[in-house]
Every structure is written in C-alpha cells, then in structure tokens.
Design an enzyme around this catalytic site. Structure first.
Site, PDB file in Angstrom:
ATOM      1  N   ASP A   1       0.861  -1.189   0.000  1.00  0.00           N
ATOM      2  CA  ASP A   1       0.000   0.000   0.000  1.00  0.00           C
ATOM      3  C   ASP A   1       0.895   1.236   0.000  1.00  0.00           C
ATOM      4  O   ASP A   1       2.107   1.142   0.215  1.00  0.00           O
ATOM      5  CB  ASP A   1      -0.897  -0.060   1.256  1.00  0.00           C
ATOM      6  CG  ASP A   1      -1.919   1.051   1.277  1.00  0.00           C
ATOM      7  OD1 ASP A   1      -2.270   1.557   0.197  1.00  0.00           O
ATOM      8  OD2 ASP A   1      -2.374   1.416   2.386  1.00  0.00           O
TER       9      ASP A   1
ATOM     10  N   GLU B   1       2.537   4.818  -4.121  1.00  0.00           N
ATOM     11  CA  GLU B   1       2.540   5.752  -5.268  1.00  0.00           C
ATOM     12  C   GLU B   1       3.894   6.449  -5.429  1.00  0.00           C
ATOM     13  O   GLU B   1       4.228   6.731  -6.584  1.00  0.00           O
ATOM     14  CB  GLU B   1       1.422   6.794  -5.088  1.00  0.00           C
ATOM     15  CG  GLU B   1       0.025   6.214  -5.169  1.00  0.00           C
ATOM     16  CD  GLU B   1      -0.351   5.351  -3.950  1.00  0.00           C
ATOM     17  OE1 GLU B   1       0.211   5.619  -2.872  1.00  0.00           O
ATOM     18  OE2 GLU B   1      -1.161   4.442  -4.095  1.00  0.00           O
TER      19      GLU B   1
ATOM     20  N   ASP C   1      -9.031   3.660  -1.892  1.00  0.00           N
ATOM     21  CA  ASP C   1      -9.973   4.100  -0.865  1.00  0.00           C
ATOM     22  C   ASP C   1     -11.285   4.618  -1.445  1.00  0.00           C
ATOM     23  O   ASP C   1     -11.557   5.821  -1.454  1.00  0.00           O
ATOM     24  CB  ASP C   1      -9.315   5.160   0.017  1.00  0.00           C
ATOM     25  CG  ASP C   1      -8.130   4.576   0.778  1.00  0.00           C
ATOM     26  OD1 ASP C   1      -8.017   3.332   0.833  1.00  0.00           O
ATOM     27  OD2 ASP C   1      -7.326   5.361   1.311  1.00  0.00           O
TER      28      ASP C   1
HETATM   29  C1  GLC Z   1      -4.693   3.351   2.957  1.00  0.00           C
HETATM   30  C2  GLC Z   1      -5.201   2.133   2.203  1.00  0.00           C
HETATM   31  C3  GLC Z   1      -6.220   1.410   3.039  1.00  0.00           C
HETATM   32  C4  GLC Z   1      -5.604   1.030   4.371  1.00  0.00           C
HETATM   33  C5  GLC Z   1      -5.081   2.265   5.075  1.00  0.00           C
HETATM   34  C6  GLC Z   1      -4.325   1.929   6.347  1.00  0.00           C
HETATM   35  O1  GLC Z   1      -5.689   4.274   3.105  1.00  0.00           O
HETATM   36  O2  GLC Z   1      -5.708   2.490   0.956  1.00  0.00           O
HETATM   37  O3  GLC Z   1      -6.691   0.271   2.367  1.00  0.00           O
HETATM   38  O4  GLC Z   1      -6.549   0.384   5.159  1.00  0.00           O
HETATM   39  O5  GLC Z   1      -4.194   2.961   4.217  1.00  0.00           O
HETATM   40  O6  GLC Z   1      -3.257   1.105   6.083  1.00  0.00           O
END
Ligand code: GLC
Length: 815
Positions: free
Chosen positions: A405, A408, A482
């Site tokens: 995650d 980017e 998200d």
């Molecule tokens: C980001 C991700 C989400 C995750 C959060 C905490 O917002 O997109 O899926 O739960 O981070 O890690």
C-alpha cells in the site's frame, strides 16, 4: 546602496512568454540500422521498430542517436524486431506488413496506418515538443469513436469526452468522475471506430495525459517529461488489441487458488485474539473465507517487517492456529521505513545506501504512518533484492501473500508524494522522481513478488498493490484504493475494473462494501453479490466506520452473503479456468459486453452489467430499495441462472431482483463448470466437477464445448507441465445429444472419482441416457453412477466415473 539583487527577475512581475511547440518538420532522410528504421526530419526524427505484423513502436528523438531503452513495463524478450519492405515515393515512405501499411507523409511527417483494404485505422497528425521537455501528439477521432483502457479511472466505460492524467496519486477524497488521476497509471488507450480498433501505449513513467475531450475531432496524448515513446497495437478487434498489448507488457501469473477466494479485511484487526476469533466465526457460521488481512496495526509502531509485541505477541502460534482453520494472513507492507537508528531495517538501508536520495547524497525523508520515513529505491536491483529478501521474515512464518500500500509513493505533504528532484539510481541510469514516479509502486511489488517467490520453495506468491504502472499485472493483483460506502462507488467499480481488465489488469477489484464512510445492510448485500464475480474479492473497511463483516447486519443479510460467497467457491473451477485463460492469452476474467459484441451499438458504453468470461452475464443491483432492474441481453438466447427462463437476446428485459437475487444469465448452448462448496479454496475435498450445459438442443446444428484446466492450485508445477485439460463436447443429433469428454493433457490428477454433467433447462424433454440407469438424487449424492432428474432445474444430472480415457454418452430425447 542596492546590489544587483534589485533587478532579480522575479521582482519584475510574471514573465509572459508564448509557449513554443516544435515539430519534426519534413522528412529529410531515412535509414535502416540494426532492425530499426530511423526517419530524420528537419528538426527531430522518429524511430520505427516493428515487433510483428500488427505492432510497432515509434519514438520521437532529438539529436543524432536515438535512445532505445524502454521502461520496465515492456517485456524485451517479446520485442524481437521484424523487418518489412519499405517503399519510397516522392511524397511518402510506406512500410508494409501482411496486416497493415504505415504511411509517412514526407512533407508533414503525418503518420497514417491503413489496413490491407486501404481503410485508415489510425492517423497521427502532429507530434510536437516544447523547450521544457513536454511532448504531445494529436490523433484523428471519428464521429463514432469510442475509447477504452487507461486502467484505473473514474467515470463510465467509454472514455470519449473525458480527459485523464497519469500520475499515481493517493486520493482519499471521494473518487469523483472529475478526478483525473488515481493510484495506478496505465497509459494505454484503445480506440474503436466502426469495425476498426487499435491501441496506443505511451511508455512514459512520468506525468502523461490523454485528452478525448478538448480537441473536437482529434484526441491528444502528451507527457510533461521523458520521451514520446508510443506503441501502435493493431486490432481489428478489441480482443486482438488486448492480447497483443499483453504480449508487450505481460500477463498475470496464475494466482494460487486461495488468492481467488473470499478475503476479509479491516483497518485494522487490532490483535491476535481478534484475528483468531474472526477466523473461527467464519468457520462456525459456514461462510467460506481464505484470507484475513493485517492492516498497519499489526506492526510495532508501523515498522515494516515487525509484529507489535503487545497485540501480536505470538504470530507463529496465531498463523498455525489459523492454518488449522484453513485461513491465511496477508500483512500490509508499505514502502516508508521508519527513521529510527535502532531499527535494523532503517539502519541497514542507510548504511547500504538503499534509500532514495537527492543527487547530492542526502536521503529523502517524508512523513507516513510511522512518522518520518525513508523510501527504498526499488529502481536499483541491489535494493530490490535487499527488500525482497527482507520478506524472509514473513515467509519463515508461513506467510505467502503481501499487501503493498501507499506505494505511489504516498507522502503526507502538499504534493502527496516524493519531491520531484529526488533521484532513482536505476542501475546506473539515474533519473529524477519526476520522470520515474509512476513506476515506483510497480517496482516495489516486483521486488516483493520476487523476494517471496525466492523464499517459498516453488509455491506461488500473492501480492496485492495499490499503485502500479503498465505491466504490474505480472507481479500483483490490484485493488482500487480508498473508495467509499456509496452506491455510486459500487456502480463506478464496474467500469473501473472492466477498463482495468482491458488494460492488462485481469486480477482486480474494489473494497467490497466500501472502505470509507459507513456501509448499510443493503449496500453490503448488493456489493457482495457483485463482488463475488469480480476477479479480486475482498471486503475491507476503514477505521471508525460501521463493521462490515458478513454477519454485521443480522441473519437475513448473513444468509444472503453466505449463499453468494458460497457461489464464488462453487464456481471456482470456472473462475480458475478464466484466470488460466488470462495468463495464457491476456483476456480479462470479467469483460464489458463491448469486448464480446463490438458491433452491437447498445453496448459501447454499457457498464452496469458485465460478462464473466464470454458466456455469463451478471447484472448487479446498484441502487437502494430496488427490486427490479433493466438488463440488456445481447444476441443469442440467455437463460436466467435462477429460474431457467429463456430470453431471446438483442433487447432489454426487466429482471426481478429481490434482495436475495442478483440477476444472472448464461448464454444458451454454453457450459460452465462448478465444483464442491468449500470453506476455503484448497480444502481437501473430492474435486467432483459438474459441467453445466445450459439450454441444450437435439438435432444437428447444436454444438457446445468447454475445456477445463486444472492443477494443484498452489505450486509452480504447472509451468513444468503438471496440469490437466479436460475437454467436453456436446453435439446434437437426430433425437439425441451426444456428450463426449476426454483428457487432452493429464499430467496432474485431481482427487476425484466422479464427473457430473448437469443438463440445465434443455430445449427438449429427456427420455433417458443410453446405457445408464436412472437413479434417485440421493443415490447420486451417495456416489452412484447413473442419471437422475433434478427437479430444481427441470433437467437431469448424469454421474459417471472419471475415467482417464474419457468417454461418450447418448442423452435420448422423447419423440
Ligand atoms: C490506505 C489504504 C487502506 C488502508 C489504510 C491503512 O488508506 O488504501 O486500504 O486500510 O491505508 O493502512
């Protein structure tokens, strides 16, 4: 006294300067140098490299020697250049392959691609650049042009009238139709006009834009840095473009079966007890589930490659207890490494120079979950290997999947990412972050995938990523970030994931139920019904929102979700087959109707229903308090999966959809394959396959076939030939239906003794099966061979021994 500072340029007010755009001018010469056609203009040149009869690369260059390096998206081993005849006339240069002609107008450098009938497929009117390093080109658009692809973008399926930017961006603000850039960048556009289709892939890892809105009869593709390096990919059908694009940038690696199961996530399951209790609840409630995700709270103050010693004191025990229940964990790993001199990973990263730095040598620090953090430079193979190897921490615990995650990379600052002047070492070809940005996430997932594979003794790893660039499909599944628990976001997930599929990302899906905001009972039901037919199927929600595990809204909802999640598991043989197809030919698991019915004008922008493979139509309900919806059925006949009603296609119908039903139709005269209901994908149960043949007919002219691919579902053995392929065929004859089955490959033996054929809603009345006795459904369930009427589907089920040599049956019709 004043110094020269008094006349600093910025004190003089804004400088108004007209942007100048340069063009190559007319063609002055051309040459062939080692399989590369170099065409020089007065001010710049273009190189042309033919990769096949239907695909060529064209790259704008300045100076004498063109730089032919590609980004990591392009699989160089598939890019063997081909030579084709060149014809030169006074006004044109013409390259001819067996499928296309590329014509370059010498006076203007205009490019046109024609098919063998002389019809224009593509026309590039102008390629230009400005002194600041931006380039762009303009392409013809037709009154009937439609646009697809571009990976993960908001809005509808057809991108005509839209403009998008490719710049991987962490967008927590709602994903609205006007948002031009999300987490992934796939700079591929598929242009369909009339019976012609082609793709253009811009291999540029910096910021690029595709504008199908602002130029009337043209569309433009531009980039603000780096090179203008475009691949023309011929159709004539959209399927050809998708298949060819995926030879260029690669196809998904067949996932382990457990990764295709149902996944449960939450930001965050806070401790070991909660995770174990969650797994037990799935099992107690008989709701199938393969994976539970560990979001950031599993870590010790968000340090990657650690477990929190208080809340997760014994991960090994937790994992082995979960293992007994058939549940795996997939922990999150973000790129940000906490700045903490006592943290081994950080210390090692600094000492061994693994973190992104500025040219002058200082490490770039940015704030993310762990506070001030450094970011590995995955562009450098040495660092990628280091990072990959660190995953031994997880694989030693038996973990086989990782969730990437914030790659980017997201940074909590104004630009939302790394400073543009940070450098990526890139194995000695250093580039700025501005030029490299969109590749960062993919290189992280590549390092992760390879690191896991290296430590898993021949088992298939699973990586999930938020960010990516063209080619990411080779390493990771992609979820769409998200989203929110809005009905609009459920609806938007369809065109988004469908276009991702057309852009090579066959293994994708949204957070089911919605991530941010609060879900509701109905939204969770409707979203799950749709989600179980998406390639990637995970329920995930944010901290502070209503819980959305399948039992969160009472028994009625729980019952419906159990049924639909169970349906995904029963459909696993069919789904797995489609994943296999995606690996071998690049076609997506779920498809917009336009991919299968490109000449049907009703489907060019149809994206509130979709196809699973080529023969199952899924029509989700995506509005609250709705118990009917209109469904468009394309040509042919379609059988309602739930009640067997047969509908002629080519029209809209009104489908009843009470809360426990999501309209689904199977094309008459086609097969699907179902298996036993399991609580997790690799549960050890007899793999009895049931081939469902919908709407069979007697009489010559009826023919239906299916090929079932099977392997062990978890190792790379299939790449060494350990798989089987079972072909079934149904042919209508006078007064009967002949069913044949045979293994064309059988280097893997599934654990089963029986095969079943279910003739669902046949178009004739069945008298019996030659040579087989009629038995009751109970006897059939008890494992006897024979055939039985199946009251529910107005049809029969035939059960036979799964003999290695295959066989043949005659289903007899009543006069
Ligand atoms: C980001 C991700 C989400 C995750 C959060 C905490 O917002 O997109 O899926 O739960 O981070 O890690």
């Amino acid at each position: 006294m004043e110094s020269s500072e008094a006349i600093r340029p910025e004190k003089m007010g804004p400088l108004v300067m007209k942007e100048t755009w340069n063009t190559p001018g007319s063609v002055v010469s051309w040459e062939l140098a080692e399989n590369v056609y170099i065409v020089r203009g007065e001010c710049a040149g273009m190189v042309f490299i033919f990769l096949s009869d239907d695909m060529f690369r064209m790259k704008l260059f300045h100076g004498q020697v063109p730089d032919l390096t590609t980004s990591a998206a392009v699989m160089n081993e598939n890019c063997v250049p081909h030579l084709f005849p060149v014809e030169e006339t006074d006004g044109q240069l013409i390259f001819t392959t067996s499928d296309i002609r590329l014509i370059i107008e010498k006076s203007s450098f205009l490019l046109r691609v024609e098919n063998t009938a002389g019809k224009t497929i593509m026309q590039q009117n102008l390629a230009s650049w400005n002194p600041r390093g931006a380039s762009h080109a303009e392409y013809d658009m037709q009154p009937k042009s439609h646009f697809y692809g571009l990976g993960e973008k908001s809005s509808f399926l057809d991108k005509r009238g839209e403009r998008y930017t490719n710049w991987n961006t962490d967008v927590f603000a709602p994903h609205l139709p006007e948002i031009e850039a999300l987490y992934e960048s796939i700079p591929l556009i598929i242009h369909m006009h009339g019976d012609l289709t082609y793709g253009l892939f811009l291999d540029n890892t910096g910021r690029s834009d595709f504008d199908m809105r602002s130029h009337g009869i043209a569309f433009t593709i531009g980039c603000s840095t780096g090179s203008y390096d475009i691949y023309f990919i011929n159709g004539p059908e959209m399927k050809d473009v998708v298949k060819r694009y995926t030879t260029l940038t690669g196809r998904i690696a067949l996932p382990p079966k457990w990764a295709i199961g149902y996944h449960q996530s939450r930001y965050s399951y806070m401790n070991q007890q909660e995770v174990l209790q969650l797994a037990r609840t799935f099992r107690e409630k008989n709701i199938p589930c393969d994976v539970i995700y560990l979001d950031i709270h599993y870590m010790d103050e968000y340090r990657v490659f650690t477990f929190d010693p208080v809340n997760f004191p014994d991960p090994q025990r937790m994992i082995s207890e979960l293992g007994e229940l058939g549940v795996r964990i997939v922990p999150i790993v973000d790129p940000g490494v906490k700045k903490d001199p006592k943290f081994e990973v950080y210390k090692e990263g600094v000492l061994e120079k693994h973190f992104c730095r500025r040219l002058e040598g200082d490490i770039f620090f940015g704030e993310v979950w762990p506070g001030i953090s450094a970011f590995p430079d995955f562009s450098d193979s040495r660092t990628a290997e280091w990072w990959g190897d660190l995953h031994k921490f997880y694989t030693d615990l038996g973990i086989q999947g990782i969730w990437n995650d914030m790659n980017e990379p997201a940074v909590f600052n104004e630009s939302k990412t790394m400073d543009l002047d940070v450098m990526h070492f890139n194995n000695g070809r250093a580039v700025t972050h501005e030029e490299y940005h969109n590749l960062y996430g993919m290189m992280m997932s590549k390092a992760t995938y390879e690191g896991l594979a290296g430590h898993m003794g021949g088992e298939r790893p699973f990586v999930l990523t938020r960010a990516g660039y063209a080619g990411i499909q080779r390493y990771a599944a992609v979820w769409t970030g998200d989203n929110r628990s809005f009905w609009e976001h459920m609806a938007m997930a369809m065109p988004m994931v469908l276009n991702m599929g057309l852009s090579g990302l066959a293994f994708a899906g949204p957070d089911i139920g919605g991530f941010a905001h609060h879900t509701s009972a109905q939204l969770l039901v409707r979203w799950t019904q749709m989600g179980v037919f998406f390639p990637y199927c995970r329920n995930h929600s944010s901290i502070g929102t209503l819980r959305q595990e399948p039992w969160s809204f009472g028994e009625e909802v729980e019952g419906i979700l159990r049924e639909f999640i169970g349906l995904r598991y029963r459909w696993m043989p069919h789904l797995y087959n489609l994943f296999h197809e995606a690996e071998i030919c690049g076609l997506p698991v779920i498809r917009p109707l336009v991919l299968e019915y490109p000449r049907d004008p009703h489907v060019t922008n149809l994206c509130d229903q979709f196809l699973l493979g080529d023969n199952v139509l899924i029509a989700p309900v995506y509005r609250p308090d709705t118990d009917h919806r209109s469904v468009y059925l394309p040509e042919g006949h379609w059988i309602d999966y739930w009640d067997g009603e047969i509908h002629a296609g080519g029209c809209h119908i009104l489908a009843a959809a009470p809360l426990h039903i999501m309209p689904m139709y199977v094309q008459a005269g086609t097969f699907t394959a179902e298996g036993p209901l399991k609580q997790y994908a690799l549960e050890d149960k007899a793999e009895t396959v049931i081939f469902h043949l919908f709407g069979a007919e007697v009489g010559s002219g009826f023919s239906a076939g299916y090929s079932l691919y099977e392997d062990d579902g978890h190792s790379f053995g299939y790449r060494r030939g350990q798989y089987s392929e079972l072909k079934v065929q149904a042919e209508g004859t006078e007064g009967a239906l002949v069913l044949k089955w045979a293994y064309t490959v059988q280097d893997y033996r599934p654990r089963r003794e029986l095969l079943q054929f279910a003739l669902c809603y046949p178009n004739f009345s069945i008298a019996g099966v030659e040579g087989l006795a009629e038995i009751s459904l109970e006897q059939l369930k008890a494992g006897r061979t024979g055939w039985a009427y199946n009251g529910k589907k107005g049809a029969i089920i035939v059960q036979i021994n799964d003999a290695a040599e295959g066989g043949e049956l005659l289903i007899l019709a009543h006069e």
